[in-house]
Design a protein around this motif. Structure first.
Motif, short mmCIF file in Angstrom:
data_model
loop_
_atom_site.label_atom_id
_atom_site.label_comp_id
_atom_site.label_asym_id
_atom_site.label_seq_id
_atom_site.Cartn_x
_atom_site.Cartn_y
_atom_site.Cartn_z
N PRO A 275 -11.19 8.15 -41.19
CA PRO A 275 -9.63 8.13 -42.51
C PRO A 275 -8.51 9.11 -41.44
CG PRO A 275 -11.40 9.35 -43.62
CD PRO A 275 -11.37 8.99 -42.42
N LEU A 276 -7.62 8.26 -40.87
CA LEU A 276 -6.66 10.11 -40.01
C LEU A 276 -6.69 11.03 -40.35
CD1 LEU A 276 -3.41 7.87 -40.28
CD2 LEU A 276 -4.94 7.79 -38.46
N GLN A 277 -6.46 11.89 -39.26
CA GLN A 277 -6.91 13.29 -39.20
C GLN A 277 -5.51 14.24 -39.31
OE1 GLN A 277 -10.04 13.63 -36.81
NE2 GLN A 277 -11.45 13.24 -37.54
N GLU A 278 -4.86 15.11 -39.41
CA GLU A 278 -4.18 16.16 -39.51
C GLU A 278 -4.36 15.97 -37.66
OE1 GLU A 278 -0.75 18.55 -40.33
OE2 GLU A 278 -2.45 17.62 -41.75
N GLY A 279 -2.98 16.10 -37.14
CA GLY A 279 -2.76 16.17 -36.35
C GLY A 279 -2.86 15.17 -35.28
N ASP A 280 -3.47 13.98 -35.62
CA ASP A 280 -3.44 12.29 -34.83
C ASP A 280 -1.92 12.03 -34.66
OD1 ASP A 280 -6.22 12.10 -35.01
OD2 ASP A 280 -6.45 11.47 -37.10
N ILE A 281 -2.09 10.94 -33.54
CA ILE A 281 -0.84 9.78 -33.08
C ILE A 281 -1.43 8.57 -33.43
CG2 ILE A 281 0.47 12.05 -32.18
CD1 ILE A 281 0.51 10.04 -29.46
N VAL A 282 -0.73 8.05 -34.56
CA VAL A 282 -0.94 6.55 -34.54
C VAL A 282 0.29 5.79 -33.89
CG1 VAL A 282 -0.80 6.73 -36.84
CG2 VAL A 282 -2.26 4.87 -35.83
N ASN A 283 -0.21 4.23 -33.42
CA ASN A 283 0.31 3.30 -33.53
C ASN A 283 0.04 2.49 -34.26
OD1 ASN A 283 1.25 0.31 -31.53
ND2 ASN A 283 2.26 2.13 -30.90
N VAL A 284 1.05 1.47 -34.77
CA VAL A 284 0.95 0.25 -35.25
C VAL A 284 1.96 -0.71 -35.02
CG1 VAL A 284 1.36 -0.30 -38.06
CG2 VAL A 284 0.95 1.98 -37.13
N ASP A 285 0.82 -1.54 -34.40
CA ASP A 285 1.57 -2.94 -34.25
C ASP A 285 1.63 -4.09 -34.52
OD1 ASP A 285 2.26 -4.67 -32.76
OD2 ASP A 285 1.08 -4.43 -30.47
N VAL A 286 2.65 -5.01 -35.59
CA VAL A 286 2.90 -5.63 -36.66
C VAL A 286 3.64 -6.56 -36.21
CG1 VAL A 286 3.85 -6.37 -38.33
CG2 VAL A 286 2.96 -3.91 -38.79
N SER A 287 2.58 -8.02 -36.67
CA SER A 287 3.29 -9.53 -35.83
C SER A 287 3.25 -10.24 -36.87
CB SER A 287 2.70 -9.69 -34.86
OG SER A 287 2.22 -8.49 -33.68
N VAL A 288 3.65 -11.07 -37.47
CA VAL A 288 3.46 -12.22 -38.08
C VAL A 288 4.77 -13.48 -38.06
CG1 VAL A 288 4.43 -10.34 -40.45
CG2 VAL A 288 6.18 -11.31 -39.64
N TYR A 289 3.05 -14.39 -38.33
CA TYR A 289 3.60 -15.79 -38.23
C TYR A 289 4.34 -16.81 -39.60
CZ TYR A 289 3.11 -20.59 -36.92
OH TYR A 289 3.06 -21.99 -36.76
N TYR A 290 6.21 -17.00 -39.54
CA TYR A 290 6.93 -16.94 -40.76
C TYR A 290 7.26 -18.99 -39.97
CZ TYR A 290 9.67 -17.14 -44.32
OH TYR A 290 10.65 -17.51 -45.81
N LYS A 291 7.07 -19.50 -41.18
CA LYS A 291 7.37 -21.09 -40.78
C LYS A 291 7.82 -21.85 -39.13
CE LYS A 291 10.70 -20.82 -44.92
NZ LYS A 291 12.58 -20.59 -45.41
N GLY A 292 6.80 -21.19 -38.52
CA GLY A 292 6.35 -21.55 -37.20
C GLY A 292 6.74 -21.10 -35.98
N TYR A 293 7.72 -19.86 -36.80
CA TYR A 293 7.69 -18.50 -35.65
C TYR A 293 6.73 -17.42 -35.91
CZ TYR A 293 11.60 -21.99 -34.54
OH TYR A 293 12.12 -23.25 -34.34
N HIS A 294 7.18 -16.42 -34.88
CA HIS A 294 6.26 -15.58 -34.51
C HIS A 294 7.55 -14.34 -34.20
CE1 HIS A 294 1.79 -16.30 -34.05
NE2 HIS A 294 2.93 -17.33 -33.52
N GLY A 295 7.24 -13.06 -35.29
CA GLY A 295 7.76 -11.79 -35.17
C GLY A 295 7.26 -10.34 -34.03
N ASP A 296 7.76 -9.76 -34.04
CA ASP A 296 7.08 -8.96 -33.56
C ASP A 296 6.70 -7.64 -32.87
OD1 ASP A 296 4.21 -7.36 -32.06
OD2 ASP A 296 3.79 -8.95 -30.13
N LEU A 297 6.32 -6.45 -33.14
CA LEU A 297 6.97 -4.78 -32.96
C LEU A 297 6.27 -3.63 -33.56
CD1 LEU A 297 9.77 -3.58 -36.13
CD2 LEU A 297 7.66 -5.71 -36.28
N ASN A 298 5.98 -2.38 -32.52
CA ASN A 298 5.44 -1.52 -33.14
C ASN A 298 6.23 -0.19 -32.45
OD1 ASN A 298 4.51 -0.04 -29.73
ND2 ASN A 298 4.18 -2.38 -29.74
#
Length: 402
Positions: free
Chosen positions: A206-229
């Motif tokens: 579980p995430l705890q009070e005071g943590d920092i967390v990076n979420v890195d999302v990438s999707v592949y849609y109709k033959g192409y990728h997109g990437d951000l975090n």
């Protein structure tokens, strides 16, 4: 299937509803009980194609200590000199990808053969209008998915739940989560907590009070990728960690500000390092930004540190990511035994932000730009609260004067 009494208190490994049954083969192999729990025969059957992989010794090789360990020390935990306080927790099974979702070649094999064999590994591609439209749409969906994940961040939520949210939202949009089985990565998103620089594997901690967390999302849609975090605060966070997140965000945007036709790629690292150093922070050198399109990763390589050897200048139609990783301490990293999770060598915290951008005739376009509906980052939230407080004070003063 085993009876309901044995499944009491467990959640379904697929849909997280209260479990009523357990896979007998999992119990026979002495796998973690929550990996074997299901709410119904229907849910079990729908998950079988992925679930049965847990029964093969090779399926858990390399992840065995994560999928089977509980709280505290385990015989399956490898000897390793952990650099900070974070430890791996149990990793749930991979979530199924429906048949109707178009999939990249590595879905079945774990190896992106077409990407690795492409000339785009060495030659930067100038994108066609069709390419640009496709990548722009993938990036737009990636932004919507990341915003859903951000909205769920709070103490008590485990990163496996963030993985579920990302996985289900991506599938709902008709897209494929790009990290899924990419070089055998076992989840649909990367979640990197505290001293983890990047490539953290979602698990049951579980995430705890005071943590920092990076979420890195990438999707592949109709033959192409997109990437951000983006990197988020969990509840109330210390001031130095908040400063780290803001400095990392600003490093990215200062780098984006110089992007236009003719700018050398090596200059990005100079801008990022100069800003980070002003706050006594360091820039990770092991990982870099990258080209993206029909392949998840391709040329150009975009280093984030000063005095790098990046070749070439930006040209109209090129699409790539910038994703600086900034540390409070030293820049060096150390990889966990899972082969993916990259931690700071000294255990100090790290943050990261990433955008995918297109070089245009007059500058650049952020394909993964934040939307008016995007949940606020920590300083934006404080600014909103301050503005609201000022408005309430002004209203109270007006009432008092009337």
């Amino acid at each position: 299937m085993a009876d309901a009494e044995m499944a009491e208190g467990l959640l379904c490994a697929t849909c997280q509803q209260p479990a009523k049954l357990q896979c007998p083969r999992c119990l026979e192999l002495n796998l973690e009980k929550d990996l074997a729990a299901f709410c119904s025969q229907e849910c079990f059957k729908a998950s079988w194609a992925e679930h049965k992989k847990l029964h093969k010794p090779s399926a858990t090789e390399g992840w065995h200590y994560c999928t089977r360990r509980g709280a505290g020390r385990s015989l399956n935990m490898p000897e390793f000199k952990w650099t900070g306080e974070l430890r791996p927790a149990r990793i749930g099974p991979m979530r199924p990808i429906p048949d109707h979702i178009p999939k990249p070649d590595y879905y079945a094999t774990g190896y992106p053969a077409s990407e690795m064999e492409s000339r785009q590994q060495h030659q930067v591609k100038i994108r066609t209008e069709k390419d640009i439209a496709g990548i722009r749409e993938a990036c737009r969906l990636g932004r919507l998915v990341l915003d859903k994940a951000h909205a769920a961040i709070k103490p008590g939520v485990c990163t496996d739940e963030i993985d579920r949210i990302v996985h289900e939202a991506t599938i709902e949009f008709g897209a494929y989560p790009s990290p899924y089985n990419y070089f055998n990565f076992p989840k649909s998103v990367c979640t990197s907590i505290n001293e983890i620089i990047c490539h953290g594997i979602p698990d049951r901690r579980p995430l705890q009070e005071g943590d920092i967390v990076n979420v890195d999302v990438s999707v592949y849609y109709k033959g192409y990728h997109g990437d951000l975090n983006e990197t988020f605060v969990v509840g109330e966070v210390d001031e130095r960690s908040k400063e780290l997140i803001k400095v990392t965000h600003d490093c990215l945007h200062k780098a984006i500000a110089i992007c236009k036709p003719g700018t050398p790629y090596r200059d990005i690292g100079e801008v990022i390092t100069k800003h980070a150093k002003q706050f006594g922070m360091s820039v990770v050198r092991t990982y870099c930004g990258h080209g993206i399109g029909e392949f998840f990763h391709c040329a150009p390589n975009v280093p984030h540190y000063a005095k790098n050897k990046a070749k070439g200048t930006m040209k109209v139609g090129e699409i790539f990511t910038i994703e600086p990783m900034i540390n409070l301490g030293l820049h060096r990293d150390k990889t966990w035994p899972d082969g993916w999770t990259s931690a700071t060598e000294d255990g100090e915290r790290s943050a990261q932000f990433e955008h995918t951008l297109l070089i245009t005739p007059t500058g650049c376009e952020l394909l993964t730009a934040r939307l008016p509906t995007s949940p606020p980052l920590w300083w934006e939230k404080e600014e909103q609260q301050a503005a609201k407080g000022g408005g309430d004070a002004a209203a109270a003063a007006a009432v008092g004067a009337s």
